[in-house]
Design an enzyme around this catalytic site. Structure first.
Site, mmCIF file in Angstrom:
data_model
loop_
_atom_site.group_PDB
_atom_site.id
_atom_site.type_symbol
_atom_site.label_atom_id
_atom_site.label_comp_id
_atom_site.label_asym_id
_atom_site.label_seq_id
_atom_site.Cartn_x
_atom_site.Cartn_y
_atom_site.Cartn_z
ATOM 1 N N GLY A 10 0.844 -1.196 0.000
ATOM 2 C CA GLY A 10 0.000 0.000 0.000
ATOM 3 C C GLY A 10 0.879 1.246 0.000
ATOM 4 N N GLY A 13 -0.208 4.790 -0.874
ATOM 5 C CA GLY A 13 -1.283 5.425 -0.105
ATOM 6 C C GLY A 13 -0.750 6.529 0.789
ATOM 7 N N ASP A 35 2.219 -1.734 -4.557
ATOM 8 C CA ASP A 35 0.910 -1.080 -4.552
ATOM 9 C C ASP A 35 0.141 -1.512 -5.803
ATOM 10 O OD1 ASP A 35 -0.150 1.623 -2.866
ATOM 11 O OD2 ASP A 35 -1.186 1.217 -4.751
ATOM 12 N N ASP A 54 -0.824 -6.980 -6.684
ATOM 13 C CA ASP A 54 -1.880 -7.242 -5.711
ATOM 14 C C ASP A 54 -1.347 -8.165 -4.609
ATOM 15 O OD1 ASP A 54 -4.235 -8.005 -4.428
ATOM 16 O OD2 ASP A 54 -5.377 -8.087 -6.300
ATOM 17 N N ILE A 55 -1.638 -7.823 -3.356
ATOM 18 C CA ILE A 55 -1.176 -8.678 -2.247
ATOM 19 C C ILE A 55 -1.891 -10.025 -2.236
ATOM 20 C CG2 ILE A 55 -0.353 -6.861 -0.704
ATOM 21 C CD1 ILE A 55 -3.089 -7.061 0.746
ATOM 22 N N TYR A 154 -14.508 -3.213 7.985
ATOM 23 C CA TYR A 154 -13.105 -2.796 8.109
ATOM 24 C C TYR A 154 -12.626 -2.951 9.553
ATOM 25 C CZ TYR A 154 -9.328 0.754 8.295
ATOM 26 O OH TYR A 154 -8.165 1.436 8.497
ATOM 27 N N LYS A 158 -9.679 -5.366 10.887
ATOM 28 C CA LYS A 158 -8.501 -4.871 11.610
ATOM 29 C C LYS A 158 -8.353 -5.601 12.944
ATOM 30 C CE LYS A 158 -6.672 -1.697 8.923
ATOM 31 N NZ LYS A 158 -5.329 -1.884 8.368
HETATM 32 N N1 SER Z 1 -9.382 6.522 8.648
HETATM 33 C C1 SER Z 1 -9.931 5.199 8.556
HETATM 34 C C2 SER Z 1 -11.251 5.185 7.928
HETATM 35 O O1 SER Z 1 -11.942 6.168 8.045
HETATM 36 C C3 SER Z 1 -10.063 4.601 9.922
HETATM 37 O O2 SER Z 1 -8.911 3.927 10.195
HETATM 38 O O3 SER Z 1 -11.618 4.208 7.374
#
Ligand code: SER
Length: 339
Positions: A10, A13, A35, A54-55, A154, A158
Site C-alpha cells: 500500500g 497510499g 501497490d 496485488d497482495i 473494516y 482490523k
Molecule cells: N481513517 C480510517 C477510515 O476512516 C479509519 O482507520 O476508514
C-alpha cells in the site's frame, strides 16, 4: 545473493508516502514498494524497486521471496471503512487474506535468513464499536481492551488481523512436533483519523476532516457528511509516521502488548470547520449529515488512552491541535497548492 530490504505494501497510499520518504532517505535497508497503482514518480526514485501488483497474487509474493531478503514489512494495503461497506466480501479478502499472505511471507523470510521479521500493522479506532452516542460520551478515553466490538467490516478485519498477528508471534503451529517460533515480530498501532497536507484519503469515514481542509485550501465548497458535534481523535501524518518508526525501533523486551493506541488531539467537525474558514476564507463549509456514515463515526471513541504506548516505547506526539493546524497543515497545504 538476495538484497536485504524492507517491504511496504500500500506504498502509494497516504501513510505509504510518508514511510517511503522516511525509509527511502534514512533506512538501513532498501525499500521495496508494492501497490495496486504505479508509484508516484517522486517516491519511485527513493525505492530499490516499486512493484505494481496485488497482495492477493501468490505468484507475485513468491517472486518477492526469491528476489529479496525482507527484514521488515509495513503492511499498509487495505480497503478503508466506507469502501469496505460497499463490498464487504472483497474487503475481507484484501484486509484479512491479504494480511495472512503477508504474515506467511514474513514467516518464510525469517526461516530463510534466521532473524525475526518485524511486521508493522496499522490498525484503527475502527476496531472499537461503542453502542451509542451516550455511551461514547460517558466512555471518555478508551483503552485498548475496552469496547472492541466493531460495527464495520473494516473494523472487524482490523481487529481480527491484530489477533492473527498475535497468533503468529506467540502461538504459531503450537501443536507441531518440530514447533519453532514463526519469526514474525508483529506490532500494531490503532490509528486515529489521519490528516495529511500532501495526500488525500479515499474510502475512509474519517475523511471528512481532510476533505474539508483540502477543499477549502483549493477555494472550493464542501458539504461535511457528519454533524458539527461529531468528535473523534485525529493525528497529523508526520506523527503517524513517527509512531510507526518508533514502535518498529523499540526493543521487543520493552513491549508489553502487541497493539497500541496512539493519541494526538480530539476535535469535533465544527472545530475543524472553524479553523478552516479562518485559514482559507474562500472555502465554504456546510453540514449535510449522512445518517449511516454518522452512525459509524458515532461508534468510534471520542478519545483514546495511549498510556501503554507512552510507557513502553516513549510515544509522545509532536503535533497537538494548535501545532498540527498552524505549523503543519496551514503552511504545508499552502505551499502544496501554490507550487
Ligand atoms: N481513517 C480510517 C477510515 O476512516 C479509519 O482507520 O476508514
Amino acid at each position: 545473493m538476495r538484497q536485504p530490504v524492507i517491504l511496504i505494501t500500500g506504498a502509494n497510499g497516504e501513510i505509504g508516502h510518508g514511510l517511503v520518504e522516511h525509509f527511502g532517505r534514512n533506512g538501513d535497508h532498501g525499500v521495496v514498494a508494492l501497490d495496486l497503482k504505479p508509484m508516484d514518480e517522486r517516491l519511485d526514485a527513493l525505492c530499490t524497486a516499486s512493484i505494481t501488483g496485488d497482495i492477493l497474487d501468490d505468484n507475485l509474493l513468491k517472486r518477492l521471496i526469491s528476489e529479496y531478503e525482507i527484514h521488515a514489512i509495513y503492511h499498509l494495503a487495505a480497503l478503508l471503512s466506507t469502501r469496505s461497506e460497499y463490498t464487504p466480501d472483497t474487503a475481507h479478502k484484501v484486509n484479512v487474506n491479504g494480511t495472512l499472505n503477508l504474515l506467511e511471507l514474513a514467516a518464510e523470510q525469517s526461516r530463510w535468513h534466521g532473524q525475526p521479521v518485524k511486521f508493522l500493522f496499522p490498525s484503527s479506532i475502527a476496531a472499537y464499536g461503542l453502542p451509542d452516542l451516550a455511551t461514547k460520551t460517558e466512555a471518555g478515553a478508551v483503552r485498548e481492551d475496552q469496547w472492541a466490538a466493531p460495527k464495520t467490516m473494516y473494523g472487524c478485519n482490523k481487529l481480527y488481523c491484530e489477533q492473527l498477528g498475535r497468533y503468529y508471534t506467540r502461538h504459531y503451529r503450537q501443536l507441531a512436533a518440530d514447533r519453532a517460533p514463526s519469526g514474525v515480530d508483529f506490532r500494531a498501532i490503532r490509528f486515529p483519523g489521519l490528516i495529511s497536507a500532501v495526500t488525500m484519503p479515499s474510502g475512509g469515514t474519517s475523511d471528512y476532516a481532510p476533505e474539508m481542509i483540502h477543499a477549502a485550501a483549493r477555494g472550493e465548497s464542501y458539504a461535511c457528511f457528519v454533524p458539527e458535534h461529531a468528535q473523534i481523535p485525529f493525528m497529523a501524518m508526520p506523527d503517524a509516521i513517527k509512531s510507526l518508526v518508533q514502535l518498529s525501533a523499540a526493543p521487543a523486551e520493552a513491549l508489553q502488548r502487541g497493539v497500541y493506541n496512539v493519541n494526538a488531539f480530539s476535535i469535533t467537525a465544527g472545530q475543524v470547520r472553524d479553523w478552516v474558514v479562518e485559514a482559507f476564507p474562500n472555502g465554504k463549509i456546510t453540514f449535510e449529515p449522512d445518517a449511516p456514515r454518522v452512525a459509524i463515526v458515532d461508534s468510534w471513541p471520542a478519545e483514546v488512552n495511549d498510556d501503554p504506548a507512552r510507557r513502553d516505547w516513549g510515544w509522545k506526539p509532536d503535533y497537538d491541535l494548535a501545532r498540527a493546524f498552524d505549523e503543519y497543515l496551514l503552511p504545508t497545504i499552502r505551499s502544496f497548492y501554490h507550487r
